[in-house]
Design a protein around this motif. Structure first.
Motif, short mmCIF file in Angstrom:
data_model
loop_
_atom_site.label_atom_id
_atom_site.label_comp_id
_atom_site.label_asym_id
_atom_site.label_seq_id
_atom_site.Cartn_x
_atom_site.Cartn_y
_atom_site.Cartn_z
N GLN A 1 0.82 -1.20 0.00
CA GLN A 1 0.00 0.00 0.00
C GLN A 1 0.86 1.26 0.00
OE1 GLN A 1 -3.32 0.16 -0.28
NE2 GLN A 1 -3.46 -2.09 -0.37
N THR A 2 0.41 2.27 -0.73
CA THR A 2 1.05 3.59 -0.73
C THR A 2 -0.04 4.64 -0.55
OG1 THR A 2 0.80 4.04 -3.10
CG2 THR A 2 2.68 2.69 -2.43
N GLN A 3 0.36 5.90 -0.45
CA GLN A 3 -0.62 6.98 -0.32
C GLN A 3 -1.51 7.08 -1.56
OE1 GLN A 3 1.62 10.52 0.56
NE2 GLN A 3 1.88 9.99 2.73
N LYS A 4 -1.01 6.62 -2.68
CA LYS A 4 -1.77 6.67 -3.93
C LYS A 4 -2.58 5.40 -4.17
CE LYS A 4 1.40 9.82 -6.27
NZ LYS A 4 2.27 10.04 -7.46
N GLY A 5 -2.52 4.47 -3.22
CA GLY A 5 -3.27 3.23 -3.37
C GLY A 5 -2.35 2.02 -3.46
N ALA A 6 -2.93 0.87 -3.81
CA ALA A 6 -2.18 -0.38 -3.87
C ALA A 6 -1.20 -0.38 -5.04
CB ALA A 6 -3.13 -1.55 -4.00
N ARG A 7 -0.03 -0.93 -4.81
CA ARG A 7 1.00 -1.07 -5.84
C ARG A 7 1.62 -2.46 -5.74
NH1 ARG A 7 -1.29 2.72 -7.33
NH2 ARG A 7 -0.49 4.76 -8.03
N TRP A 8 2.36 -2.84 -6.80
CA TRP A 8 3.01 -4.15 -6.84
C TRP A 8 4.52 -3.99 -7.02
CZ3 TRP A 8 0.90 -9.08 -6.42
CH2 TRP A 8 -0.50 -9.13 -6.33
N THR B 1 15.09 -5.62 -7.33
CA THR B 1 13.72 -5.30 -6.90
C THR B 1 13.23 -4.08 -7.65
OG1 THR B 1 14.15 -6.16 -4.68
CG2 THR B 1 12.23 -4.73 -4.95
N ARG B 2 12.01 -4.15 -8.14
CA ARG B 2 11.39 -3.02 -8.81
C ARG B 2 10.01 -2.80 -8.18
NH1 ARG B 2 15.82 -3.14 -10.45
NH2 ARG B 2 16.62 -2.84 -12.57
N ARG B 3 9.65 -1.51 -7.99
CA ARG B 3 8.40 -1.18 -7.32
C ARG B 3 7.54 -0.24 -8.17
NH1 ARG B 3 8.74 -1.85 -1.68
NH2 ARG B 3 10.81 -2.52 -0.97
N GLY B 4 6.33 -0.01 -7.67
CA GLY B 4 5.48 1.05 -8.23
C GLY B 4 4.55 0.64 -9.34
#
Length: 383
Positions: free
Chosen positions: A8-15, A27-30
């Motif tokens: 979870q982030t402030q902008k919503g769910a991410r993978w 590792t890659r995010r966002g």
């Protein structure tokens, strides 16, 4: 092996994903969806192994795939379907790089097809074709990941009404066939109109009809021998092959009026042969009169002519040469011909579609029979 995790982030769910590349974990995010994360992971992994050409357009890759697919000696009817479906997707993705195509884009096309009346089974066949193209693209290193595996099929309501409509879309009813033939007689040559008559009355596969030799006709007994089909090797090259199954070898009877029309076609063919040298040595019953004169018509050409006719009618169904095969089944069923006799005429040892159409049509004839029986019983005072 890569691992994927939702956070979870402030902008919503991410993978995010973690993968071992060249001995080190990366590792890659966002990513907004797991699909995006999987695609990005696949790109990184495969980029570390190969040099990809990810600038190729979908249409270019589809054409390369088709050229290779034609060399497999696939049956002409199957090849025709794949050519039409590849052309369909090429038009939809005409401005897209194949590496830019996502599962969501394909799902949108399938939803559009559903809204236009395409049946579930038809859309599923289209999915198989684009899957073949994307698998080929992956093998040839045009893409990093085959997105078709994540494509979801449209939801179809499986109630009785939708099933009834799905069955009736597979064939033309008598009024629709009457309208189609009336238009084709006015807008197309006698040869093409007669071909439409032949496949709608006998239920021949289009490959069987286009591979007919004049010697296959027994004019005195009004019969036609069916024992081969057409395999397209290339646009200008073909071969006559054994039919789909052993049960496909058969003899069909035709009405005298239809045989008379076929005799006229043969007479015109003879006049053409006297005037010019044809590309093929086979004395085909139906052959191209424009490009590659003497060679069989391309199935795609016949389907284009069918579309031209349908466009001038009130018919709202998706009509191809296969529709007329199903139409023949419906007419024979309505005429009271047994299911076994219809299967024999169609060249089927078994066929789910034939049985489905037969049972659907005969359901109405059974009701008509009951009404006739009711009328007879009333005549003898048994109300």
């Amino acid at each position: 092996m890569a691992s994927f995790q939702k956070y979870q982030t402030q902008k919503g769910a991410r993978w995010l994903f973690k993968e071992k590349i060249n001995g080190k974990y990366s590792t890659r995010r966002g990513f907004k969806t797991k699909q995006e994360a999987k695609l990005a992971c696949a790109k990184i992994v495969r980029k570390s192994q190969f040099l990809f050409d990810d600038k190729a357009m979908f249409k270019e890759v589809a054409e390369i795939w088709l050229n290779d697919y034609r060399k497999t000696g696939i049956k002409v009817s199957t090849l025709s379907h794949k050519e039409a479906q590849a052309s369909f997707f090429s038009e939809k993705f005409k401005n897209e790089k194949i590496s830019a195509i996502t599962s969501e884009m394909i799902e949108d096309i399938f939803e559009e097809m559903k809204s236009e009346g395409y049946a579930y089974g038809t859309i599923k066949n289209y999915k198989k074709t684009i899957s073949l193209i994307m698998k080929y693209a992956l093998k040839k290193q045009f893409i990093y990941f085959n997105v078709v595996g994540d494509v979801r099929m449209p939801f179809f309501d499986e109630d009785v009404i939708s099933k009834k409509e799905a069955i009736e879309r597979k064939y033309l009813n008598l009024n629709e066939l009457k309208e189609f033939l009336a238009v084709s007689e006015k807008t197309h040559t006698d040869e093409i109109h007669t071909l439409f008559l032949l496949i709608s009355e006998t239920g021949m596969r289009i490959g069987e009809a286009l591979s007919l030799l004049e010697s296959d006709l027994d004019i005195e007994n009004n019969t036609i021998e069916i024992y081969k089909s057409l395999t397209r090797i290339a646009v200008e090259d073909f071969k006559l092959t054994t039919p789909k199954t052993t049960s496909s070898v058969r003899k069909v009877f035709v009405r005298q009026s239809l045989m008379d029309k076929l005799k006229k076609i043969m007479k015109k063919n003879e006049q053409i042969r006297e005037k010019m040298t044809l590309k093929s040595d086979y004395k085909l019953l139906f052959f191209s009169k424009a490009i590659n004169v003497g060679n069989p018509y391309l199935v795609g050409t016949i389907n284009d002519k069918i579309e031209e006719v349908v466009a001038q009618t009130s018919i709202k169904k998706h009509v191809t040469s296969r529709t007329f095969r199903h139409t023949a089944v419906s007419m024979l069923a309505e005429a009271g011909v047994s299911l076994e006799a219809i299967k024999e005429m169609m060249g089927h040892s078994s066929s789910k579609i034939t049985e489905t159409i037969y049972l659907h049509v005969t359901d109405y004839t059974k009701k008509d029979t009951l009404l006739k029986l009711d009328a007879l019983m009333k005549k003898i005072g048994q109300n």
